[in-house]
Design a protein around this motif. Structure first.
Motif, mmCIF file in Angstrom:
data_model
loop_
_atom_site.group_PDB
_atom_site.id
_atom_site.type_symbol
_atom_site.label_atom_id
_atom_site.label_comp_id
_atom_site.label_asym_id
_atom_site.label_seq_id
_atom_site.Cartn_x
_atom_site.Cartn_y
_atom_site.Cartn_z
ATOM 1 N N TRP A 1 0.812 -1.207 0.000
ATOM 2 C CA TRP A 1 0.000 0.000 0.000
ATOM 3 C C TRP A 1 0.846 1.257 0.000
ATOM 4 C CZ3 TRP A 1 -4.724 0.222 -1.555
ATOM 5 C CH2 TRP A 1 -5.464 -0.966 -1.599
ATOM 6 N N ARG A 2 2.047 1.190 0.549
ATOM 7 C CA ARG A 2 2.989 2.314 0.399
ATOM 8 C C ARG A 2 3.282 2.548 -1.073
ATOM 9 N NH1 ARG A 2 8.650 1.870 1.244
ATOM 10 N NH2 ARG A 2 8.425 -0.117 0.130
ATOM 11 N N THR A 3 3.551 1.474 -1.802
ATOM 12 C CA THR A 3 3.875 1.597 -3.225
ATOM 13 C C THR A 3 2.682 2.126 -4.015
ATOM 14 O OG1 THR A 3 5.423 -0.249 -3.034
ATOM 15 C CG2 THR A 3 4.672 0.336 -5.251
ATOM 16 N N LEU A 4 1.507 1.606 -3.734
ATOM 17 C CA LEU A 4 0.318 2.054 -4.456
ATOM 18 C C LEU A 4 0.016 3.522 -4.179
ATOM 19 C CD1 LEU A 4 -1.954 -1.077 -3.948
ATOM 20 C CD2 LEU A 4 -0.808 -0.368 -6.050
ATOM 21 N N ALA A 5 0.211 3.959 -2.941
ATOM 22 C CA ALA A 5 -0.015 5.371 -2.606
ATOM 23 C C ALA A 5 0.939 6.274 -3.377
ATOM 24 C CB ALA A 5 0.148 5.580 -1.101
ATOM 25 N N LEU A 6 2.201 5.906 -3.407
ATOM 26 C CA LEU A 6 3.182 6.718 -4.132
ATOM 27 C C LEU A 6 2.881 6.735 -5.622
ATOM 28 C CD1 LEU A 6 6.426 5.644 -2.231
ATOM 29 C CD2 LEU A 6 5.283 7.869 -2.127
ATOM 30 N N LEU A 7 2.446 5.591 -6.167
ATOM 31 C CA LEU A 7 2.101 5.542 -7.587
ATOM 32 C C LEU A 7 0.877 6.415 -7.877
ATOM 33 C CD1 LEU A 7 2.607 1.760 -8.452
ATOM 34 C CD2 LEU A 7 3.966 3.691 -9.268
ATOM 35 N N ALA A 8 -0.109 6.390 -6.984
ATOM 36 C CA ALA A 8 -1.310 7.202 -7.197
ATOM 37 C C ALA A 8 -0.978 8.691 -7.196
ATOM 38 C CB ALA A 8 -2.346 6.887 -6.113
ATOM 39 N N ILE A 9 -0.155 9.122 -6.258
ATOM 40 C CA ILE A 9 0.230 10.534 -6.178
ATOM 41 C C ILE A 9 1.038 10.933 -7.409
ATOM 42 C CG2 ILE A 9 1.620 12.201 -4.883
ATOM 43 C CD1 ILE A 9 0.873 10.538 -2.348
ATOM 44 N N THR A 10 1.977 10.076 -7.803
ATOM 45 C CA THR A 10 2.817 10.371 -8.970
ATOM 46 C C THR A 10 1.984 10.450 -10.238
ATOM 47 O OG1 THR A 10 4.684 9.243 -7.930
ATOM 48 C CG2 THR A 10 4.800 9.601 -10.309
ATOM 49 N N ALA A 11 1.069 9.494 -10.431
ATOM 50 C CA ALA A 11 0.225 9.501 -11.627
ATOM 51 C C ALA A 11 -0.644 10.750 -11.674
ATOM 52 C CB ALA A 11 -0.646 8.245 -11.649
ATOM 53 N N HIS A 12 -1.168 11.161 -10.535
ATOM 54 C CA HIS A 12 -2.009 12.365 -10.462
ATOM 55 C C HIS A 12 -1.198 13.603 -10.853
ATOM 56 C CE1 HIS A 12 -5.871 13.941 -8.869
ATOM 57 N NE2 HIS A 12 -5.173 15.042 -8.702
ATOM 58 N N LEU A 13 0.009 13.715 -10.327
ATOM 59 C CA LEU A 13 0.865 14.850 -10.664
ATOM 60 C C LEU A 13 1.213 14.864 -12.148
ATOM 61 C CD1 LEU A 13 3.270 14.844 -7.589
ATOM 62 C CD2 LEU A 13 1.828 16.753 -8.282
ATOM 63 N N LEU A 14 1.530 13.703 -12.698
ATOM 64 C CA LEU A 14 1.887 13.643 -14.114
ATOM 65 C C LEU A 14 0.704 14.011 -14.993
ATOM 66 C CD1 LEU A 14 4.116 10.422 -14.214
ATOM 67 C CD2 LEU A 14 4.860 12.796 -14.418
#
Length: 579
Positions: A335-348
């Motif tokens: 879930w740490r990885t998924l959270a970071l991916l979600a934030i990164t995808a949103h920013l991109l």
């Protein structure tokens, strides 16, 4: 340093959720009172949200045309270039629909019904006309309640992952020092309800994980579907939550897929029945996304003085960095990885979005819906680990800074009016980065320039001749003085501002006369829509393509972006001719 300090001495699992509803209710009450007492309101895109709820309750209709027909023109917000529709609506056939997601209006209908019973209306009960004062008062109450409910849900989520004292500290920070207070509680943005749905989905997944039980597939998929209908950029979050749930062998993947197909089909069918199209009405579309300047927008989202995540939410940045270094078990790591991916995808995604700054708002509004992900990362990183004194002091300093930032956004009306200060909104990129008058200091310092409407806009009757000083009123920024050979570009954001003499019909033709002794290449934007990209060599007349009716007849911004070779470029004239 902070990440290592937080994570250096922990090997224990998160504490289970502590169920103390009386304390949660007390926290929610405190939050609701705080949010309601904060005076700043940001009713911008959300201006018809309560009115639409009343239409649903009493007319059982999504059509706002009767409201517009019954309302005096002066009470309708921001009439469009046609002069007959509020900016917040779109016409489909002979009906008029809200241009933003309708689902907030659906969700708040019970609260609106109660407020109507207490005598508070956004639509006149007798005439059906729009009542702005009633809309604003209702939004202030309901937005405070929704934000308070969000705080309670996030408190529960934090309790699942860290100690009660640390969970309470995180919740208090969310109340006074986050976008929950300075954005989500200030109006009924679509993000307000969408963020609540994301928080509920994460709480459900985390609680079921800790209880070693399968998720309720129908409830989870329904929540995520509603979240995406409210805020389409959260599709990445929905997909990543679905992936995380599907990877857990306890969960029924077939049920997840089935419910996803069912809710997706239901949404498409509803849109087709209600609007005669499979997508909801909107003023936005693919044309607002572009590859041009994406790296610059990404930098702005992170570091711009008046919109940057690192400026307004430094603790969120610390939470992401800390989570990268923590040692976790398998599920926590997932879930740490998924959270970071979600934030990164949103920013991109937002890096490709032209209105990345979020319009008339405070700070990084378009990142506010990521709050549950940041809370998850912060709670995971904290866990039950002992914290060093030096680290606590550093976090306290950041917390004080963040509190100052968001208290100003909640209590200083000048911070919201900053959006109407020249050259903030129309000029765009330049001032979002500027430290000369950042948004969070609005009202504390004198404005270094006048308000946008301090002087009447120049009216473009036929031709603005930039070889003549009489064209000075058209010049907004970064053009040199009038000269016989035209006006030179004198800065990075050369911009004109003008008013059309009447509402554009769509048949007008705008052209720019330019000259350059050396080959040059430029892009031209009208109200942030690209209307021309071309070469200039010698005398060149460039027609400006596009739908001028998208503009505001009273306040138009025309910007020239230099692509290459503009040292000798000169602006000669701007022409408006009927066709």
């Amino acid at each position: 340093m902070s990440a290592v300090g937080i994570c250096a001495a922990d090997s224990r699992q998160p504490a289970p959720i502590e169920n103390k509803p009386i304390w949660l209710l007390a926290l929610g009450l405190i939050a609701a009172i705080y949010f309601y007492l904060a005076p700043v309101m940001q009713v911008s895109d959300a201006q018809f949200t309560v009115a639409l709820s009343e239409r649903l309750l009493y007319a059982h209709s999504l059509d706002l045309k009767p409201v517009i027909d019954a309302s005096p023109a002066h009470v309708l917000p921001f009439q469009d270039a046609n002069g007959d529709l509020p900016l917040h609506t779109v016409r489909i056939g002979d009906r008029v629909f809200y241009a933003y997601p309708i689902w907030t209006s659906v969700l708040i209908s019970p609260l609106v019904w109660l407020l109507n019973g207490a005598g508070l209306h956004a639509l006149d009960p007798l005439t059906g006309a729009y009542v702005p004062a009633g809309e604003f008062k209702a939004q202030r109450i309901i937005a405070a309640l929704l934000a308070a409910l969000l705080i309670m849900v996030l408190m529960r989520l934090a309790l699942a992952l860290t100690t009660p004292k640390r969970a309470l500290a995180l919740a208090l920070l969310l109340i006074v020092a986050s976008s929950v207070s300075s954005t989500l509680s200030r109006a009924l943005w679509a993000q307000s309800a969408a963020t609540l749905m994301l928080a509920l989905a994460l709480l459900h997944v985390v609680s079921r994980w800790q209880q070693q039980r399968a998720v309720a597939a129908a409830w989870l998929v329904g929540s995520l579907t509603l979240m995406v209908l409210l805020r389409q950029p959260l599709l990445f979050s929905a997909l990543l939550i679905g992936l995380g749930v599907a990877l857990d062998p306890l969960n029924n993947r077939r049920a997840l897929v089935l419910w996803t197909l069912l809710f997706g089909a239901a949404a498409l069918a509803f849109h087709f029945i209600a609007f005669a199209q499979i997508t909801p009405p909107s003023r936005y579309g693919p044309s607002l996304f572009t590859l041009e300047r994406a790296p610059q927008r990404l930098f702005s989202l992170c570091f711009a003085a008046s919109r940057g995540m690192a400026i307004y939410l430094p603790l969120a940045v610390v939470a992401m960095l800390a989570a990268l270094f923590c040692r976790f078990g398998t599920m926590e790591r997932r879930w740490r990885t998924l959270a970071l991916l979600a934030i990164t995808a949103h920013l991109l995604l937002l890096a490709f979005y032209k209105p990345w700054a979020g319009g008339g708002a405070y700070g990084p509004r378009l990142l506010a819906e990521l709050t549950p992900w940041w809370l998850l990362l912060a709670a995971l990183a904290l866990g039950q680990r002992p914290l060093r004194a030096a680290l606590l002091a550093a976090l306290a300093v950041l917390a004080l800074w963040q509190t100052f930032i968001h208290v100003r956004g909640s209590f200083s009306q000048a911070t919201f009016e900053w959006n109407n200060v020249e050259p903030t909104y129309v000029a765009g990129r330049a001032n979002f980065h500027g430290w000369r008058y950042p948004q969070f200091l609005a009202g504390w310092r004198d404005r270094p320039y006048p308000p946008v409407n301090a002087t009447p806009l120049a009216v473009l009757e036929a031709t603005a001749n930039f070889t003549d000083p009489s064209s000075d009123p058209f010049v907004h920024s970064d053009f040199g003085p009038a000269a016989a050979n035209g006006r030179a570009l004198s800065g990075p954001f050369p911009q004109l501002r003008f008013a059309f003499p009447a509402a554009p019909t769509g048949s007008e033709r705008l052209t720019l006369d330019l000259s350059s002794s050396k080959p040059a290449e430029i892009s031209v934007f009208l109200n942030d829509q690209k209307v021309q990209h071309g070469a200039v060599s010698g005398f060149t007349q460039l027609p400006l393509h596009g739908e001028y009716r998208r503009g505001n007849m009273r306040n138009n911004a025309l910007r020239i972006d230099c692509v290459r070779g503009c040292a000798e470029l000169r602006l000669l004239a701007l022409n408006l001719t009927p066709q």
